[in-house]
Design an enzyme around this catalytic site. Structure first.
Site, PDB file in Angstrom:
ATOM      1  N   LYS A   8      -4.475   1.661  -1.479  1.00  0.00           N
ATOM      2  CA  LYS A   8      -3.649   1.040  -0.437  1.00  0.00           C
ATOM      3  C   LYS A   8      -3.523  -0.473  -0.697  1.00  0.00           C
ATOM      4  CE  LYS A   8      -2.128   4.195   2.390  1.00  0.00           C
ATOM      5  NZ  LYS A   8      -0.664   4.421   2.566  1.00  0.00           N
ATOM      6  N   SER A  45      -3.561   0.468   5.571  1.00  0.00           N
ATOM      7  CA  SER A  45      -4.726   0.964   6.307  1.00  0.00           C
ATOM      8  C   SER A  45      -5.809  -0.092   6.406  1.00  0.00           C
ATOM      9  CB  SER A  45      -5.301   2.192   5.579  1.00  0.00           C
ATOM     10  OG  SER A  45      -6.560   2.540   6.107  1.00  0.00           O
ATOM     11  N   TYR A 101      -9.271   5.512  -2.025  1.00  0.00           N
ATOM     12  CA  TYR A 101      -8.120   5.511  -1.099  1.00  0.00           C
ATOM     13  C   TYR A 101      -7.800   4.064  -0.677  1.00  0.00           C
ATOM     14  CZ  TYR A 101      -5.661   5.627   3.318  1.00  0.00           C
ATOM     15  OH  TYR A 101      -4.768   5.378   4.322  1.00  0.00           O
TER      16      TYR A 101
END
Ligand code: WQD
Length: 337
Positions: free
Chosen positions: A152, A124, A148
């Site tokens: 990643k 991402s 998050y």
């Protein structure tokens, strides 16, 4: 090729399964159905006319994963399984580490045990954090500011260490910008459980009368109309980028990073107006305070994927809106049956 798609019943995973089946690959799906449903795989079969084996499993269960990988023995793995809500990650950082990092490490270990040397990873643009320079290239410094994004980046690093450890291993790490829209058939699409965090599904639910109005988080950013600017990419273009990455991995050892974006930025109001023009449906909204953690502008420099993968996004915002609405109309129609 025999391909395992982890998270294959999810929004991006299910679109990937359709494309791989249509491309003649043998596909197996692994999913824990925490944020998806096995019913989606029936729609995949309706679209493709092909059935694929699906295994209910969790990438955080190393023993289960080892056993499944030994049974499936894939030539390549597309790894989508993971959690992807920024807001949820702030509340549950350890859970995100477990799901997104430990899950990836378990998968890499299971791949090594069964001799699978190839992975295409769903990463991402959140790993970049607040942009220092736009458009974002793959060499932009990485500085994720939410759990998050941190998870990643940690998963990317685990994969890079994995390919560094053995010369035959190949990995393509795809940094998504803002995937939206749905398959042209309207049979599969984004179906978030509960209140959507993301703009596009929220607009679609307002248009369907499921939500009273859209809340626009801030109109005082340094952008043309004051609302946030993002690089929205049609899910179909995103999936095509993965197919190009699979071909790239056949001829390139080691790990390589690519941005998957259109290179164009659209504001929240641009998206609202495009949706209204594409569907003829008014989307009522109210301007609210900024959302914590949001940045003003984020869009990709997609030149590397174009030159090295031979891939470029083709579908525009109007098509994203039209296809996303068709999916919602089908959902609403099914709900009334
Ligand atoms: C887009 C714009 C909001 C909702 C996140 C993740 C990213 C990726 C995509 C996984 C922003 C505004 C939104 C709403 C609004 N996911 N907005 N009202 O935050 O760019 O990215 O999802 O990889 O990792 O960080 O996407 O759709 O939430 O927001 O005004 O109800 O829409 O402020 O400007 P975002 P988003």
């Amino acid at each position: 090729m025999q391909i395992l798609v982890t998270g294959g019943a999810g929004y991006i995973g299910s679109h990937m399964v359709v494309s791989l089946l249509e491309g003649g690959h043998q596909v197996a799906v692994l999913d824990n159905y925490a944020n998806s449903s096995a019913d989606i795989l029936k729609q995949v079969e309706e679209i493709t006319g092909k059935k694929c084996p699906a295994y209910e499993a969790d990438v955080t269960d190393a023993g289960q994963l080892d056993a499944l990988m030994a049974e499936i023995r894939p030539d390549s793995v597309f790894h989508f399984a993971g959690r992807k809500s920024v807001a949820e990650s702030v509340e549950r950082p350890d859970f995100y580490h477990q799901q997104n990092v430990v899950g990836t490490q378990n998968l890499l270990s299971a791949m090594a045990k069964c001799g699978c040397n190839q992975i295409i990873f769903s990463s991402s643009a959140t790993v970049y954090g607040a942009p220092e320079k736009l458009p974002l290239t793959e060499t932009h410094r990485v500085s994720p500011f939410n759990p998050y994004g941190v998870s990643k980046l940690a998963a990317e690093n685990a994969i890079t260490r994995w390919t560094d450890a053995a010369p035959e291993r190949r990995a393509v790490l795809l940094r998504y910008f803002n995937p939206v829209g749905a398959h042209i058939s309207g049979k599969i699409g984004e179906n978030p459980k509960g209140r959507p965090n993301n703009l596009f599904p929220f607009i679609v639910q307002v248009a369907a009368g499921l939500r009273a109005e859209l809340e626009i988080y801030g109109d005082d950013y340094e952008t043309p109309d004051g609302t946030g600017v993002r690089d929205y990419i049609h899910i179909t273009d995103l999936v095509e980028g993965h197919i190009a990455a699979l071909a790239y991995a056949q001829n390139h050892k080691g790990s390589e990073i690519f941005n998957l974006g259109t290179g164009k930025g659209y504001s929240v109001c641009d998206v609202v107006h495009a949706f209204e023009a594409a569907t003829g449906i008014k989307v009522p909204y109210q301007i609210k305070d900024r959302r914590a953690g949001d940045i003003a502008t984020c869009y990709a420099d997609a030149a590397k994927a174009e030159s090295q993968l031979g891939w470029v996004a083709k579908l525009g915002l109007e098509q994203m809106c039209r296809d996303g609405w068709r999916w919602q109309e089908n959902q609403s129609g099914d709900a009334q049956k």
